[in-house]
Design an enzyme around this catalytic site. Structure first.
Site, PDB file in Angstrom:
ATOM      1  N   CYS A 111     -25.535  -3.015  16.551  1.00  0.00           N
ATOM      2  CA  CYS A 111     -25.338  -2.534  17.943  1.00  0.00           C
ATOM      3  C   CYS A 111     -23.940  -1.976  18.167  1.00  0.00           C
ATOM      4  O   CYS A 111     -23.683  -1.356  19.195  1.00  0.00           O
ATOM      5  CB  CYS A 111     -25.625  -3.653  18.924  1.00  0.00           C
ATOM      6  N   HIS A 248     -22.637  -2.319  25.630  1.00  0.00           N
ATOM      7  CA  HIS A 248     -23.929  -2.375  24.935  1.00  0.00           C
ATOM      8  C   HIS A 248     -24.965  -3.078  25.821  1.00  0.00           C
ATOM      9  O   HIS A 248     -24.691  -4.125  26.410  1.00  0.00           O
ATOM     10  CB  HIS A 248     -23.751  -3.109  23.599  1.00  0.00           C
ATOM     11  N   ASN A 278     -33.181  -3.032  24.810  1.00  0.00           N
ATOM     12  CA  ASN A 278     -32.002  -3.013  23.926  1.00  0.00           C
ATOM     13  C   ASN A 278     -32.283  -2.033  22.790  1.00  0.00           C
ATOM     14  O   ASN A 278     -33.159  -2.276  21.960  1.00  0.00           O
ATOM     15  CB  ASN A 278     -31.773  -4.433  23.402  1.00  0.00           C
TER      16      ASN A 278
HETATM   17  N1  ACO Z   1     -41.649 -15.513  27.033  1.00  0.00           N
HETATM   18  C1  ACO Z   1     -41.823 -16.782  27.437  1.00  0.00           C
HETATM   19  N2  ACO Z   1     -41.176 -17.818  26.858  1.00  0.00           N
HETATM   20  C2  ACO Z   1     -40.334 -17.532  25.855  1.00  0.00           C
HETATM   21  C3  ACO Z   1     -40.101 -16.233  25.383  1.00  0.00           C
HETATM   22  C4  ACO Z   1     -40.805 -15.188  26.026  1.00  0.00           C
HETATM   23  N3  ACO Z   1     -40.674 -13.895  25.670  1.00  0.00           N
HETATM   24  N4  ACO Z   1     -39.201 -16.269  24.374  1.00  0.00           N
HETATM   25  C5  ACO Z   1     -38.868 -17.551  24.208  1.00  0.00           C
HETATM   26  N5  ACO Z   1     -39.548 -18.318  25.104  1.00  0.00           N
HETATM   27  C6  ACO Z   1     -39.493 -19.763  25.269  1.00  0.00           C
HETATM   28  C7  ACO Z   1     -39.063 -20.482  24.003  1.00  0.00           C
HETATM   29  O1  ACO Z   1     -40.169 -20.695  23.163  1.00  0.00           O
HETATM   30  C8  ACO Z   1     -38.510 -21.743  24.582  1.00  0.00           C
HETATM   31  O2  ACO Z   1     -39.580 -22.597  24.888  1.00  0.00           O
HETATM   32  P1  ACO Z   1     -39.450 -24.186  24.632  1.00  0.00           P
HETATM   33  O3  ACO Z   1     -38.313 -24.624  25.520  1.00  0.00           O
HETATM   34  O4  ACO Z   1     -40.795 -24.672  25.041  1.00  0.00           O
HETATM   35  O5  ACO Z   1     -39.141 -24.293  23.185  1.00  0.00           O
HETATM   36  C9  ACO Z   1     -37.869 -21.313  25.893  1.00  0.00           C
HETATM   37  O6  ACO Z   1     -38.485 -20.066  26.228  1.00  0.00           O
HETATM   38  C10 ACO Z   1     -36.376 -21.127  25.805  1.00  0.00           C
HETATM   39  O7  ACO Z   1     -36.082 -20.388  24.594  1.00  0.00           O
HETATM   40  P2  ACO Z   1     -34.637 -19.865  24.286  1.00  0.00           P
HETATM   41  O8  ACO Z   1     -34.656 -19.073  23.023  1.00  0.00           O
HETATM   42  O9  ACO Z   1     -33.698 -21.035  24.368  1.00  0.00           O
HETATM   43  O10 ACO Z   1     -34.440 -18.913  25.517  1.00  0.00           O
HETATM   44  P3  ACO Z   1     -33.092 -18.408  26.132  1.00  0.00           P
HETATM   45  O11 ACO Z   1     -32.937 -18.947  27.489  1.00  0.00           O
HETATM   46  O12 ACO Z   1     -31.963 -18.581  25.181  1.00  0.00           O
HETATM   47  O13 ACO Z   1     -33.433 -16.873  26.269  1.00  0.00           O
HETATM   48  C11 ACO Z   1     -32.857 -14.872  25.089  1.00  0.00           C
HETATM   49  C12 ACO Z   1     -33.747 -16.105  25.118  1.00  0.00           C
HETATM   50  C13 ACO Z   1     -33.213 -14.024  26.288  1.00  0.00           C
HETATM   51  C14 ACO Z   1     -33.149 -14.080  23.823  1.00  0.00           C
HETATM   52  C15 ACO Z   1     -31.393 -15.340  25.146  1.00  0.00           C
HETATM   53  O14 ACO Z   1     -31.112 -16.248  24.112  1.00  0.00           O
HETATM   54  C16 ACO Z   1     -30.434 -14.231  25.053  1.00  0.00           C
HETATM   55  O15 ACO Z   1     -30.259 -13.493  25.991  1.00  0.00           O
HETATM   56  N6  ACO Z   1     -29.761 -14.115  23.921  1.00  0.00           N
HETATM   57  C17 ACO Z   1     -28.861 -13.032  23.678  1.00  0.00           C
HETATM   58  C18 ACO Z   1     -29.371 -12.333  22.523  1.00  0.00           C
HETATM   59  C19 ACO Z   1     -29.712 -10.911  22.768  1.00  0.00           C
HETATM   60  O16 ACO Z   1     -29.668 -10.361  23.847  1.00  0.00           O
HETATM   61  N7  ACO Z   1     -30.040 -10.299  21.679  1.00  0.00           N
HETATM   62  C20 ACO Z   1     -30.353  -8.937  21.656  1.00  0.00           C
HETATM   63  C21 ACO Z   1     -30.157  -8.429  20.282  1.00  0.00           C
HETATM   64  S1  ACO Z   1     -28.565  -8.735  19.735  1.00  0.00           S
HETATM   65  C22 ACO Z   1     -27.563  -7.667  20.355  1.00  0.00           C
HETATM   66  O17 ACO Z   1     -27.927  -6.660  20.873  1.00  0.00           O
HETATM   67  C23 ACO Z   1     -26.173  -7.987  20.304  1.00  0.00           C
END
Ligand code: ACO
Length: 322
Positions: A111, A248, A278
Site C-alpha cells: 500500500c 492511504h 482498499n
Molecule cells: N463480518 C462479520 N463478522 C466478521 C467479519 C465480517 N466481514 N470479519 C470478522 N468478523 C468477526 C470475527 O470472526 C470476530 O468474531 P468472533 O469475535 O466471534 O471471533 C469478530 O468479527 C471480530 O474480529 P476482528 O478481526 O477482531 O475484528 P476487528 O474489530 O479487528 O475488525 C478489521 C476487523 C476491520 C479488519 C480491523 O482489524 C481493521 O480495521 N484492521 C486494519 C487492517 C486493515 O484495514 N487492513 C487493510 C489492508 S492493510 C493496509 O491497507 C495497510
C-alpha cells in the site's frame, strides 16, 4: 531542480460490488462492514487487467499534464497484483503508451507503493536525469482475495491511479520520508502463486492475502502520525499549515484515530473508501485524482500524502500542489 505533480489520472473498472453483494458470499452484513471499515462498495475488474487499468489511468494523467507519452523519461508502477511475473507492468504500460524513451520498472511496497514510486521519481528529477516521470499505483486485488474469508474479502477493491511528476523551478515536493520493518512481514502477506517448486512439490495451492487485522490497525495508527509529525517538525510547520492529508484508504476507523491523535479535523482527511474499498498502491493516486478533478486541491496548497502497508512499509510526502 524541483519536482511538481503536473497531472493526475485514475480508472475504476465498471462493476461496483456492494456490501450486500458480499453478504451473499460470506456471513457478514452491510452494517458490520460499514461500521468497522467505512466501506460500502468496491470496484471489481472483470474485463480489465492490471495493465489495462494502469494504461487508462496513465492516459488521463498524461492528458491532464498536457504532455505526450513520448515526453516521458521514466515509468514506475507500484503494484502487488501484476498480471505477469515478467515483464514488469511498467514495461507493458510503456509499450501500450508508446513511451519509447522511458525507463520502466515496478516497485513492490504494497500500500506504500505509490509513495515509494514518487520518492524514486523525485530523486531522478532532482539529479537531472529525468524531466517527466509517470508514476502509477494499480491493483487487481480481487484475484488475490480469498472470497471465502470474511475477514479480508470485505476490504479490498480494484483500480488504478497515476500522476506525472515534472521538473520545475516552482516549489513542489519538499520532502519524502520512507521506512520499512520486515519483522512485521507475517502480519500481512500473500504467498506467491508459484511458491512451491514444481520439481520438489506437487502442491499447486494458490496464495491469497492473509492478514492479522488488529496488528495492522495498531501499526497504522502508530506509524502514520509519526510520518506526519516528522514532516511537520523537519520543516518547522504546524498541523494547521497543511490544507489536506491524503492518506492511504485502508479503513475509516484508522483515519478517525489519526485525526484524533493529531487533532486534525476530519474535513482535512478526505476519504473515498466508501466507494472504492482498499485498493492498496492505487488508493492514494485515485484519491489524489478525485480531489484534483473535483477542484478540492488548489494551486499553492501545502499537502501531506502518506501510505502504509505490508512489508511493513510506510512513506509520506510534503508538497505544494502546483
Ligand atoms: N463480518 C462479520 N463478522 C466478521 C467479519 C465480517 N466481514 N470479519 C470478522 N468478523 C468477526 C470475527 O470472526 C470476530 O468474531 P468472533 O469475535 O466471534 O471471533 C469478530 O468479527 C471480530 O474480529 P476482528 O478481526 O477482531 O475484528 P476487528 O474489530 O479487528 O475488525 C478489521 C476487523 C476491520 C479488519 C480491523 O482489524 C481493521 O480495521 N484492521 C486494519 C487492517 C486493515 O484495514 N487492513 C487493510 C489492508 S492493510 C493496509 O491497507 C495497510
Amino acid at each position: 531542480m524541483n519536482s511538481i505533480i503536473s497531472g493526475t489520472g485514475s480508472y475504476l473498472p465498471p462493476i461496483s460490488m456492494s456490501n450486500d453483494d458480499i453478504a451473499k458470499l460470506v456471513t457478514t452484513s452491510d452494517e458490520w462492514i460499514y461500521e468497522r471499515t467505512g466501506i460500502k462498495r468496491r470496484h471489481i475488474a472483470k474485463e480489465d487487467t492490471t495493465v489495462s487499468m494502469a494504461v487508462k489511468a496513465a492516459k488521463a494523467a498524461i492528458e491532464d499534464a498536457n504532455i505526450s507519452a513520448e515526453d516521458l523519461d521514466l515509468i514506475i508502477v507500484g503494484t502487488i497484483s501484476a498480471d505477469e511475473l515478467l515483464p514488469s507492468t511498467a514495461c507493458r504500460v510503456q509499450a501500450s503508451l508508446g513511451a519509447s524513451k522511458a525507463v520502466a520498472f515496478d516497485v513492490n511496497a504494497a500500500c506504500s507503493g505509490f509513495l515509494f514510486a514518487m520518492s524514486i521519481a523525485n530523486a531522478y528529477i532532482k539529479s537531472n536525469t529525468c524531466k517527466h516521470a509517470l508514476i502509477i499505483g494499480v491493483e487487481t486485488l480481487s484475484k488475490i482475495t480469498d472470497w471465502t474469508d470474511r475477514g479480508t474479502c470485505v476490504l479490498f477493491g480494484d483500480g488504478g491511479g497515476a500522476a506525472i511528476l515534472s521538473a520545475s523551478q516552482d516549489k513542489g515536493i519538499i520532502q519524502i520520508n520512507q521506512g520499512s520493518d520486515g519483522r512485521g512481514g507475517d502480519k500481512l502477506y500473500c504467498l506467491s502463486r508459484s511458491n512451491e517448486n514444481p520439481y520438489t512439490s506437487t502442491d499447486k495451492g494458490l496464495g491469497y492475502i492473509t492478514m492479522d487485522g488488529p496488528s495492522i490497525f495498531k501499526f497504522a495508527i502508530k506509524q502514520v502520525p509519526k510520518v506526519i509529525n516528522n514532516l511537520i517538525n523537519d520543516n518547522n510547520l504546524n498541523i494547521d499549515d497543511i490544507s489536506l492529508f491524503v492518506l492511504h484508504q485502508a479503513n475509516l476507523r484508522i483515519l478517525n484515530t489519526i485525526s484524533k491523535r493529531l487533532d486534525i479535523p476530519m474535513d482535512k482527511i478526505p476519504a473515498n473508501m466508501d466507494e472504492c474499498g482498499n485498493t492498496s498502491a492505487a488508493s492514494v493516486p485515485i484519491l489524489l485524482d478525485h480531489l484534483n478533478k473535483s477542484g478540492k486541491l488548489k494551486s499553492g496548497d501545502l499537502i501531506i500524502v502518506a501510505g502504509f502497508g505490508a512489508g511493513l512499509t510506510w512513506g509520506g510526502a510534503l508538497l505544494y500542489w502546483h
